[in-house]
Each structure stands twice: as C-alpha cells, then as structure tokens.
Design an enzyme around this catalytic site. Structure first.
Site, short mmCIF file in Angstrom:
data_model
loop_
_atom_site.label_atom_id
_atom_site.label_comp_id
_atom_site.label_asym_id
_atom_site.label_seq_id
_atom_site.Cartn_x
_atom_site.Cartn_y
_atom_site.Cartn_z
N PHE A 33 -30.51 -13.90 22.10
CA PHE A 33 -29.63 -14.98 21.64
C PHE A 33 -28.79 -15.48 22.82
CE2 PHE A 33 -26.39 -16.56 18.36
CZ PHE A 33 -27.22 -17.57 17.93
N PRO A 34 -29.44 -15.74 23.98
CA PRO A 34 -28.67 -16.00 25.21
C PRO A 34 -27.95 -17.34 25.24
CG PRO A 34 -31.01 -16.34 25.61
CD PRO A 34 -30.89 -15.75 24.22
N TYR A 73 -43.27 -9.49 15.72
CA TYR A 73 -43.21 -10.95 15.75
C TYR A 73 -44.52 -11.50 15.20
CZ TYR A 73 -39.22 -10.36 18.95
OH TYR A 73 -38.03 -9.99 19.53
#
Length: 362
Positions: free
Chosen positions: A284-285, A141
């Site tokens: 991706f909740p 990231y």
C-alpha cells in the site's frame, strides 16, 4: 566492461556489445576507444547498428543521440527507465529498488483471472522493459492467477520473483491465515511449478497464523532454504519481536509491512531492517484514496509537475536506503507513472515537510 566513448557520459545507459566470440555488458564512460571487429550495438528494445571495424565514439554517438532511438523522447531526452538505485538482498542478490506488485493482475477482488489476460501480461512485460527486475506476488493472488500470468508473460528466471505463502482465499474474497508447515511445504512446490523455476528467489511468510506457532512456520521456510527449494526468505505483516525471533532460525532478506507517507505505524520495523541490512517492502505504498487533498503532498506534486502518488513513491525511496516499494497496477499508464517517480529528486525541505505529515516521523 566499461566502453570508452569520447566526449560522452551516459552512466545510466547500458550498451551490449556482441561479437562472434563474446558479449559484454557495460556503461558509457571515459574517453576514446576502438571496436576491433564487426559488432552489433543494441540499445533495448529495438535499435541495432552493425558496422565493421570502427571508431567507438562515432558508433556510440549514433546510437545514443539519434532521435529515433527508443530510449529518447521526441526532444532527444533520455526516455523513461527505472532510476531507483539498487539493493542487495541478503547482501548478494541485486535488484532495482522500485519493484512491481503483481496482485492487481488478477480479476475483481483478486479472485480469478482479469478480463483481458493478454493486457495483464503486457503490463508485466512493460515493467521489465522499463527496468523493473523485482516482482512481488503470492500463491493466494487469484489464487494462483498472478503467478501463472507472470510465467506466461516473461522469462521468470531473468528477474527476481518474490512470492508468498500463508494465506488462503475463498469465494467470498476472505483472506484466511494458514501457515501450517505441511501446507507451506506443499505450496512451495505449487508456486515453483506455476512460476516455472527450479528454486524461488524470495519466499515470504505472508502472515503469521494465530493457529500455528510462529516459529514453526518460520522453521519450515528455513528448511526449504536448506533443501534448495528457495534462495532467500522473507516475512510479511510482522512485528520487531517476530523479526528477531525469525532471525534465530534463518537469515531474513526482506520484511513486507504496510507503510506509506501517511501511515508509518511500522517505523520501528523499518528501523530494525535498516540495522540488519534487511530490505523493507512497503505494501500500500501510495496510500491510494488517502493522499488526495493533503495540502503538503499536493503542493510538492505541483512543484514537480507530478501526481501525488508519484511524490508518495519518491518520498519512500528517499526515506530509507533499504526501502523497496512494490506499487501494483493493472494499467500500463499507471505503471509508467510509477516508474517515472523514481527520477523525482525531492529537496531536503520537501522531504522534511512530507515527513512531518504522519504522527510517527524520524
């Protein structure tokens, strides 16, 4: 230590009692009690009351009911905090179930720093202030930016940091698998330095590498745990068969796969995690961009005066006791909305209605 307080029952409020000799962490329960000497009662982050020998009831009443208490809103109601409950990683490391995903702290395309680094760090600090103590990141990231910002924003040893290795980035923004054991061994040193920790709380294989035998990658993580570089091992983007294979080499604390109220393709992996007591971290909740306009979610949201994204998180927390959502954001406003979702209680009918949306249900 339980602090006895006459007439009060604030089970979710933690009060720290500091004396010259000792410091106790406790919850408000029970009946009448005395504090034996001058103390400072603190309700984070700002309220302090210092008194001499006194009745605990009066002291705590002043602390927990005053309108200028930062843990109460303008109407005197308890203010926002993480109410998601807890989960024990590997049965021993306790975290609040609603965590924070630190990917969005980076710049556009998750490459480079954000435009305003101080604001990004403020988001992280706010998360901790709201009771988030489980933060997910990765060496890819940024690359490296997210881990660096976490160290600069907070005392990383005071929370549980989950980071990952096994993916590379390039200037085109591609995510490239690279889980060679020698690379993993290099990256654990890099991440440990960037995070400013002696050992990494939870180290995850970011993704299986088609060019490296899966069990070779997992064995590298097992060796890092044995050597004290990491405390717990997790997996990401794996099948049930891969989870089973990994468990032959090392105890697995978590699995992180894509999962949300609309996409439950990995329900079988979740069920395996439930069977083994493994935390399941759905990425991706909130299915951003996908759930707006879904009638069932919109109607449940309206009933709770909530957003569809908050309902998506509330459903996940209801769906399984091993569920550890890690919604990511670079916005304090969105962060607060995510944490507020932890206090939403869905009825059985609402839960069931939402469970029927996806093709795979329980």
């Amino acid at each position: 230590m339980a602090i006895p307080v006459d007439g009060f029952q604030y089970a979710s409020t933690t009060v720290r009692i500091h004396t010259v000799e000792t410091a106790y962490d406790g919850q408000l329960t029970g009946n009448h009690g005395l504090l034996p000497r001058e103390v400072s009662v603190r309700l984070d982050p700002l309220i302090y009351l210092t008194v001499g020998e006194t009745d605990a009831s009066a002291l705590i009443e002043r602390a927990v009911t005053t309108r200028d208490n930062p843990f109460r809103d303008a109407d005197g109601a308890m203010a926002l905090t993480n109410e998601s409950g807890t989960f024990d990683l590997d049965g021993e490391l306790t975290v609040n179930r609603l965590g924070f995903g630190a990917m969005r702290l980076c710049g556009e395309g998750i490459i480079g720093p954000p435009e305003d680094e101080q604001y990004a760090k403020d988001v992280v600090q706010k998360a901790v202030d709201l009771g988030v103590d489980f933060i997910d990141t990765a060496d890819s990231y940024g690359p490296g930016v997210s881990e660096r910002l976490l160290r600069e924003a907070i005392e990383t040893s005071d929370v549980t940091i989950a980071t990952k290795a096994g993916l590379l980035r390039n200037s085109d923004g591609e995510w490239l698998s690279h889980a060679d054991p020698d690379y993993i061994r290099n990256q654990v040193l890099v991440s440990r330095d960037r995070l400013g920790v002696d050992s990494i709380d939870l180290y995850q294989l970011h993704s299986p590498d088609p060019d490296t035998p899966f069990e070779d990658s997992v064995a590298a993580f097992a060796e890092l745990k044995d050597e004290g570089f990491v405390d717990h091992v997790g997996l990401s983007n794996v099948s049930v068969d891969q989870l089973e294979a990994a468990r032959e080499h090392v105890e697995i604390a978590t699995v992180q796969n894509q999962y949300n109220v609309l996409n439950r393709d990995h329900e079988d992996v979740l069920q395996a995690c439930e069977e083994y007591g493994i935390g399941f971290m759905p990425y991706f909740p909130i299915a951003a961009g996908s759930i707006s306009g879904v009638d069932a979610i919109e109607e449940v949201a309206d009933a709770h005066d909530a957003t569809v994204y908050q309902i998506a998180l509330a459903w996940l927390l209801d769906h399984s006791d091993v569920m550890l959502p890690i919604p990511g954001t670079g916005s304090i406003e969105h962060l607060e909305a995510n944490v507020a979702a932890s206090s939403i209680s869905l009825s059985n009918a609402e839960y069931s209605r939402l469970a029927e949306i996806a093709s795979i249900g329980r």
